[in-house]
Scaffold this active site. Structure first.
Site, PDB file in Angstrom:
ATOM      1  CD  GLU A  74      -4.069  -7.905   0.361  1.00 12.56           C
ATOM      2  OE1 GLU A  74      -3.193  -8.651  -0.392  1.00 12.56           O
ATOM      3  OE2 GLU A  74      -4.247  -7.854   1.435  1.00 12.56           O
ATOM      4  N   GLY A  95       0.807  -0.849   5.307  1.00 13.30           N
ATOM      5  CA  GLY A  95       1.355  -1.901   6.409  1.00 13.30           C
ATOM      6  C   GLY A  95       0.276  -3.074   6.709  1.00 13.30           C
ATOM      7  N   GLY A  96      -0.818  -3.140   5.844  1.00 12.81           N
ATOM      8  CA  GLY A  96      -1.612  -4.202   6.098  1.00 12.81           C
ATOM      9  C   GLY A  96      -2.502  -3.787   7.270  1.00 12.81           C
ATOM     10  CB  THR A 113      -0.901   0.114   1.218  1.00  7.04           C
ATOM     11  OG1 THR A 113      -1.662  -1.294   1.072  1.00  7.04           O
ATOM     12  CG2 THR A 113      -1.999   0.987   1.360  1.00  7.04           C
TER      13      THR A 113
END
Length: 534
Positions: free
Chosen positions: A374, A440-441, A354
């Site tokens: 993603e 960073g998910g 991201t």
């Protein structure tokens, strides 16, 4: 000022503002260059969220360009023919994981409201750079070398790799003529050139003809719409902190702040055991709620007001017992407005790839925008010079848990839950104070929360705040960032009852502080970003 994850992208945004462009204009131009120079992270084959602060109207608006599941999506997407859950990467690579891209439609919607320069002008920096080439950065080279699946795609292999299969070297010029052609067409004809016609047909063909085929149709692309939503905000100390509402789960960050408001953080050392313990316990509680209650609000009923209710957050904060953490994961709470909502625990795996852009223009209009495809290099499917997302793997792998439906279960037309957390914060008088966000998910929520606390509680400047060592507990144990002073705290935190792991916590924070007479920028030293202002 423009803050972005690559200097070439930040320069594009700064140049657009120097020509009289708005913060929105600069954000669009910056993101298009990121598509080129940071293809592993974001692009027109993906989606994003954008907060826009209109200084003259004193109005904050939230725009949702999140991808949607195709109408023909298979509810057993994550399972093989034998009924077994697929390994995560097997679910990612191919066409089955691709959601309908939303980024360009979001840009079109927001530019119509706040653009000052012509739409086509915003594409010029990325088009020129794609045609002339840009030097491959060390980060891009390293990611190309590590990835074993991207080179399986013929178009990606031709663009990024040499004849022997090794990635093109650091510093070599990467020319992406197919992307230049795509962007030129969208610049000239508008987003219809992407969502219908030849480009759309190529997207559909790539998805449907992949070894792991998906279900996107021409109708899915033609009917996609970006939407405006009401920002989610909370009073914190003397400030007001706002972020994206669901399908983003960044409301969990606001919950953390609401719980932490019950503690005097300013008296604690940012890297001390007491601060880490209290913040980690708040994080556990917020992530517990996140995993039960957050999904696409257009498809499931969510207790949003209840999750941010002051009384509820005071009650959740009362569960924080410094030095007395439970060995069991925290349980989801019972917020007001929950009546009739019986959800199961989400099992989505959200990995980081991201990028975040923070912009403030000369009128103090601001954009906080997080964009994504993603996973690293998304689905590894390349079409006309851009990569397609694998956003459908952000849905829960299980549609039900303990006999209850999961709020983030996959359904046709639905937007998967996200952790992207663009933030805009305000002073007590309503003036702009902070613009920040991160990749960073599922750790994004913690990275941004820690930065907000660093600036507002610990009086760090934004560069200090984004550079501080990370720690987070996603309700599965305390994670401490390796190769930082925090890593030496592992034994101390274990003695307090925490289950501790030490590892890489790869944020990419980009932030701007706003003062009456100046802007102060911060770029995460873990990435290649910069903040450029004048």
């Amino acid at each position: 000022m423009a803050a972005a994850a690559n200097p070439l992208a930040a320069q594009a945004g700064a140049q657009i503002m120097a020509e009289g462009g708005s913060a929105v204009d600069a954000a669009i131009a910056t993101s298009l260059v990121l598509n080129l120079v940071e293809p592993q992270s974001s692009g027109i084959g993906g989606g994003g969220f954008m907060l826009v602060w209109d200084a003259a109207a004193k109005r904050l608006r939230a725009f949702d360009g999140r991808e949607t599941a195709p109408a023909g999506v298979d509810r057993n997407l994550f399972y093989d023919a034998a009924g077994k859950k697929k390994p995560f990467l097997d679910a990612v690579v191919g066409g089955a994981s691709v959601g309908v891209p939303g980024l360009l439609r979001m840009f079109e919607l927001v530019h119509g409201e706040y653009g000052r320069l012509p739409w086509a002008r915003l594409f010029d920096p990325a088009i020129r750079m794609a045609e002339r080439g840009f030097p491959i950065s060390p980060r891009l080279h390293a990611l190309l070398a590590q990835d074993r699946r991207l080179r399986e795609n013929a178009a990606a292999r031709e663009l990024f790799y040499q004849a022997d299969g090794s990635p093109k070297p650091v510093g070599s010029l990467l020319v992406n003529q197919p992307l230049a052609d795509t962007l030129r067409r969208v610049a000239r004809e508008g987003t219809l050139a992407f969502y219908a016609g030849e480009i759309a047909a190529d997207i559909v063909a790539a998805v449907r003809n992949a070894s792991n085929p998906g279900a996107i149709s021409m109708a899915d692309l033609a009917t996609y719409r970006a939407v405006e939503r009401d920002p989610s905000c909370i009073a914190y100390r003397v400030y007001r902190v706002c972020t994206m509402p669901p399908p983003s789960s960044s409301i969990a960050m606001l919950q953390m702040l609401g719980m932490l408001a019950q503690f005097d953080l300013a008296r604690l050392q940012p890297d001390g055991a007491e601060a880490i313990d209290i913040i980690a316990q708040a994080s556990r509680l917020a992530y517990a709620d996140r995993d039960f209650y957050i999904g696409d609000p257009d498809h499931v009923r969510l207790p949003l007001a209840g999750l941010l209710d002051k009384g509820y957050l005071r009650d959740r904060a009362a569960l924080i017992r410094p030095g007395q953490i439970s060995p069991q994961p925290a349980a989801a709470g019972e917020p007001p407005q929950k009546q009739g909502l019986l959800y199961g625990r989400d099992t989505a795996i959200e990995l980081p790839s991201t990028s975040h852009v923070s912009i403030v223009d000369s009128q103090r209009n601001a954009v906080s925008m997080t964009v994504t495809i993603e996973n690293v290099f998304g689905s590894r499917q390349m079409v006309r010079g851009f990569l397609l997302n694998n956003q459908l793997t952000d849905f829960s792998a299980d549609a039900a848990s303990n006999g209850q439906p999961v709020a983030n279960r996959i359904e046709p037309g639905k937007r998967p839950r996200s952790s992207m957390a663009p933030v805009v914060a305000f002073n007590g008088d309503g003036s702009l104070r902070l613009v920040v966000g991160s990749p960073g998910g599922s750790r994004i929520i913690g990275y941004v929360m820690q930065t907000v606390i660093g600036v507002l509680d610990w009086q760090m400047d934004i560069q200090q705040a984004v550079a501080q060592p990370h720690f987070i507990d996603r309700n599965a144990g305390l994670e401490l960032e390796a190769d930082t002073p925090l890593a030496t705290m592992a034994d101390t935190m274990r003695q307090l009852g925490h289950k501790v792991s030490v590892g890489e916590l790869g944020s990419g924070l980009q932030g701007i502080e706003v003062w009456p007479d100046k802007l102060v920028g911060g770029a995460d030293p873990r990435r290649e970003g910069v903040a450029i202002g004048r």
